[in-house]
Design an enzyme around this catalytic site. Structure first.
Site, PDB file in Angstrom:
ATOM      1  N   ARG A   1      44.792  -7.551  71.762  1.00 10.78           N
ATOM      2  CA  ARG A   1      43.548  -7.437  72.289  1.00 10.78           C
ATOM      3  C   ARG A   1      43.622  -6.242  73.448  1.00 10.78           C
ATOM      4  O   ARG A   1      44.508  -6.351  74.201  1.00 10.78           O
ATOM      5  CB  ARG A   1      43.291  -8.617  72.965  1.00 10.78           C
ATOM      6  CG  ARG A   1      43.258  -9.835  71.767  1.00 10.78           C
ATOM      7  CD  ARG A   1      42.496 -11.162  72.361  1.00 10.78           C
ATOM      8  NE  ARG A   1      42.737 -11.999  71.197  1.00 10.78           N
ATOM      9  CZ  ARG A   1      42.100 -13.467  71.155  1.00 10.78           C
ATOM     10  NH1 ARG A   1      41.827 -13.870  72.683  1.00 10.78           N
ATOM     11  NH2 ARG A   1      42.203 -14.187  70.156  1.00 10.78           N
TER      12      ARG A   1
ATOM     13  N   ARG B   1      47.476 -13.084  80.162  1.00  9.69           N
ATOM     14  CA  ARG B   1      46.443 -12.135  79.394  1.00  9.69           C
ATOM     15  C   ARG B   1      47.217 -11.042  79.004  1.00  9.69           C
ATOM     16  O   ARG B   1      47.572 -10.028  79.758  1.00  9.69           O
ATOM     17  CB  ARG B   1      45.390 -11.978  80.549  1.00  9.69           C
ATOM     18  CG  ARG B   1      44.280 -11.250  79.764  1.00  9.69           C
ATOM     19  CD  ARG B   1      42.943 -10.944  80.447  1.00  9.69           C
ATOM     20  NE  ARG B   1      42.565 -12.530  80.998  1.00  9.69           N
ATOM     21  CZ  ARG B   1      41.852 -13.139  80.484  1.00  9.69           C
ATOM     22  NH1 ARG B   1      41.097 -12.684  79.386  1.00  9.69           N
ATOM     23  NH2 ARG B   1      41.357 -14.407  80.913  1.00  9.69           N
TER      24      ARG B   1
ATOM     25  N   GLU C   1      42.853 -22.501  79.259  1.00  9.73           N
ATOM     26  CA  GLU C   1      42.754 -22.488  77.889  1.00  9.73           C
ATOM     27  C   GLU C   1      43.801 -22.432  77.278  1.00  9.73           C
ATOM     28  O   GLU C   1      44.519 -21.257  77.381  1.00  9.73           O
ATOM     29  CB  GLU C   1      41.538 -21.505  77.532  1.00  9.73           C
ATOM     30  CG  GLU C   1      41.145 -21.491  76.304  1.00  9.73           C
ATOM     31  CD  GLU C   1      40.237 -20.289  75.586  1.00  9.73           C
ATOM     32  OE1 GLU C   1      39.453 -19.700  76.673  1.00  9.73           O
ATOM     33  OE2 GLU C   1      40.514 -19.841  74.397  1.00  9.73           O
TER      34      GLU C   1
ATOM     35  N   SER D   1      41.134 -23.005  71.233  1.00  8.42           N
ATOM     36  CA  SER D   1      39.643 -22.961  71.266  1.00  8.42           C
ATOM     37  C   SER D   1      39.341 -23.234  69.838  1.00  8.42           C
ATOM     38  O   SER D   1      39.793 -22.658  69.011  1.00  8.42           O
ATOM     39  CB  SER D   1      39.243 -21.226  71.925  1.00  8.42           C
ATOM     40  OG  SER D   1      37.570 -21.294  71.973  1.00  8.42           O
TER      41      SER D   1
ATOM     42  N   ARG E   1      51.117 -18.696  75.784  1.00  2.29           N
ATOM     43  CA  ARG E   1      50.563 -19.730  77.122  1.00  2.29           C
ATOM     44  C   ARG E   1      51.218 -21.026  77.079  1.00  2.29           C
ATOM     45  O   ARG E   1      51.321 -21.800  77.879  1.00  2.29           O
ATOM     46  CB  ARG E   1      48.770 -20.099  77.024  1.00  2.29           C
ATOM     47  CG  ARG E   1      48.155 -18.747  77.372  1.00  2.29           C
ATOM     48  CD  ARG E   1      46.817 -19.058  77.573  1.00  2.29           C
ATOM     49  NE  ARG E   1      46.187 -17.602  77.892  1.00  2.29           N
ATOM     50  CZ  ARG E   1      45.043 -17.564  78.116  1.00  2.29           C
ATOM     51  NH1 ARG E   1      44.214 -18.505  78.096  1.00  2.29           N
ATOM     52  NH2 ARG E   1      44.322 -16.270  78.584  1.00  2.29           N
TER      53      ARG E   1
END
Length: 427
Positions: A261, A276, A348, A351, A390
């Site tokens: 990303r 991130r 998070e 999802s 994560r």
RNA sequence: GGAGAGAUGGCUGAGUGGUCGAAAGCGAUCGCCUGCUAAGCGAUUGUACGCCCCUAAAAGGUGUACCGCGGGUUCAAAUCCCGCUCUCUCCGCCA
């Protein structure tokens, strides 16, 4: 993509739904394009019909060696007209299609209305925040102290938001991937797939990353290829442009993949640590279901994601994303948030979304109903099960000890050749 | 990277300018027949979009498009021409 017929007939309702999501759509433009398209289509099809009839006659005349030159001349003109209208039609359809591709999905009626992430209701919580007899550290300190996470070298090799894992951290990442895949395939009924990590433009349009979110993607220079931001893209596109048998449904796939990303627009956000990254690993669950089952399947999917954290013994909670926080393609999303004691926040880690027929319509994934023979769009769903990086963070922070070591949850130990505690390679 | 072959409906496979949305076979569905089964006989069997009908949807009627994708030639293209993609075979290179 929304059903154009539905949109045409429910403009007001769709507008209201979009406003709840913080979006507004130029419906006048839509209606104008829609009418223009149908007008041109009608005109061009009428002319084509005329030409098809005349061409048949010409064939018959020629067979009889009769003169057809007048009719041919006339049709020559008609063909010119068709050509002009066709061009116009193509442009209009392109414009209309692009317009449709930019409209987000319509949220399910059960989605809470809200203004931002603070309005996401907490549905349930599992476990407790761990109590420490010392000040818990953030994972970047734990990882660097143990010499298993090397952010400096990662940045040297690639750049900001890239990390080098060493020793036990690398092993832990790999253990987690295998643990998650084994759980979902062995106990939750998913079939494992391993996909290309580079996809073409059609696939990105199919799941909704394109055309609207091109800046979030890494594109291969000089080629129309993109690095996947999630395995959702290649897995959902497995059945693009196909009609499945009702018997095949539901299909449950689980895939490991790295995710890439660009994180454009998140400059300065979560710059420390593994939270991130431009590249991270994820195990992703993807479902293809009949429409009537998709919301049951969403509950199960979310439970499957939660199960990973339960087995790891880590406190987490599940929230329902409110209208303002919902992703572009999603009709309903649950986020699983894991407790990060070193940062004192919930993050998070999964999802889980039901896209209903939004992606299926874009990607043309349908199934034939056994009884009626009718062809219908499937519903697609997906959810992280889980984001691996994560999860490493969550383990480091939740299982850290006063001496700087980190305990390994029992379920992972077989995947780590029996290691039960992370120690520094230096020690 | 070099040389060649190919891409047609659920599948196999015919089709080189009009009567082709497309033969034939297989498969599938429905019906008939025969104590059962097998065999046989008959019918049906793609998708999308538009228009008409209709309160609406469905059904029905009608039209258009689709023979890998995009252009072109022609009154007319699965069929001829150009470009692209993909698949296969051989050679070279390569994890």
């Amino acid at each position: 993509m929304l059903d154009i017929k539905y949109l045409r007939q429910n403009i007001g309702l769709v507008g209201k739904k979009m406003n709840q999501r913080g979006q507004s759509i130029d419906f006048d433009r839509f209606l104008g394009l829609d009418i223009k398209r149908r007008d041109i289509l009608l005109a061009v099809e009428t002319l084509r019909n005329e030409r098809n009839d005349a061409s048949k006659k010409i064939g018959e005349l020629k067979k009889k060696k009769a003169d057809a030159s007048a009719l041919i001349a006339e049709m020559s003109e008609v063909s010119e007209k068709i050509k002009g209208l066709d061009e116009n039609l193509k442009l209009t359809e392109e414009e209309l299609n692009n317009f449709m591709l930019m409209i987000p999905n319509i949220q399910h009626e059960s989605v809470p209305i809200g203004q931002g992430s603070e309005d996401n209701p907490i549905l349930r919580s599992w476990g407790e925040k761990p109590v420490f007899s010392f000040e818990p550290k953030a994972h970047w300190d734990i990882g660097e102290n143990l010499n298993i996470l090397d952010f400096t070298r990662g940045a040297k090799i690639a750049g900001a938001r890239f990390t080098l894992y060493r020793g036990a951290a690398a092993s832990l990442e790999r253990a987690l991937i295998n643990f998650m895949l084994d759980l979902h395939t062995g106990e939750h009924g998913y079939t494992e797939v391993l996909t290309p990590f580079i996809v073409n433009r059609e696939s990105m349009i199919g799941t909704g990353q394109l055309p609207k979110f091109a800046e979030d993607l890494f594109k291969i220079e000089g080629m129309d290829y993109f690095l996947i931001p999630t395995a959702e893209v290649p897995v959902t596109n497995i059945f693009r442009d196909e009609i499945l048998d009702e018997k095949q449904l539901p299909i449950h796939y689980v895939a490991y993949s790295p995710c890439f990303r660009s994180e454009a627009g998140s400059y300065g956000k979560d710059t420390r640590g593994l939270i991130r990254q431009h590249q991270f690993n994820k195990v992703e669950m993807v479902k293809f279901t009949k429409p009537e089952n998709s919301y049951d399947e969403l509950e199960k999917l979310t439970a499957n994601a939660e199960e990973v954290l339960k087995r790891l013994g880590i406190h987490h909670r599940t929230v329902s994303l409110c209208t303002a926080d919902l992703g572009f393609s999603s009709a309903k999303t649950y986020d699983v948030e894991v407790w990060m004691p070193g940062q004192n926040v919930y993050r998070e880690i999964s999802s889980c979304s039901n896209f209903e027929d939004f992606q299926a319509r874009r990607a043309s994934i349908r199934y034939r109903q056994e009884e009626s023979g009718k062809v219908e769009f499937v519903h697609t769903l997906n959810g992280s099960g889980l984001a691996v990086g994560r999860t490493v963070v969550a383990i480091l922070e939740n299982y850290q000890q006063a001496d700087g070591s980190v305990l390994i949850p029992k379920v992972l130990q077989p995947y780590m050749r029996g290691v039960d505690k992370l120690l520094s390679p230096k020690a």
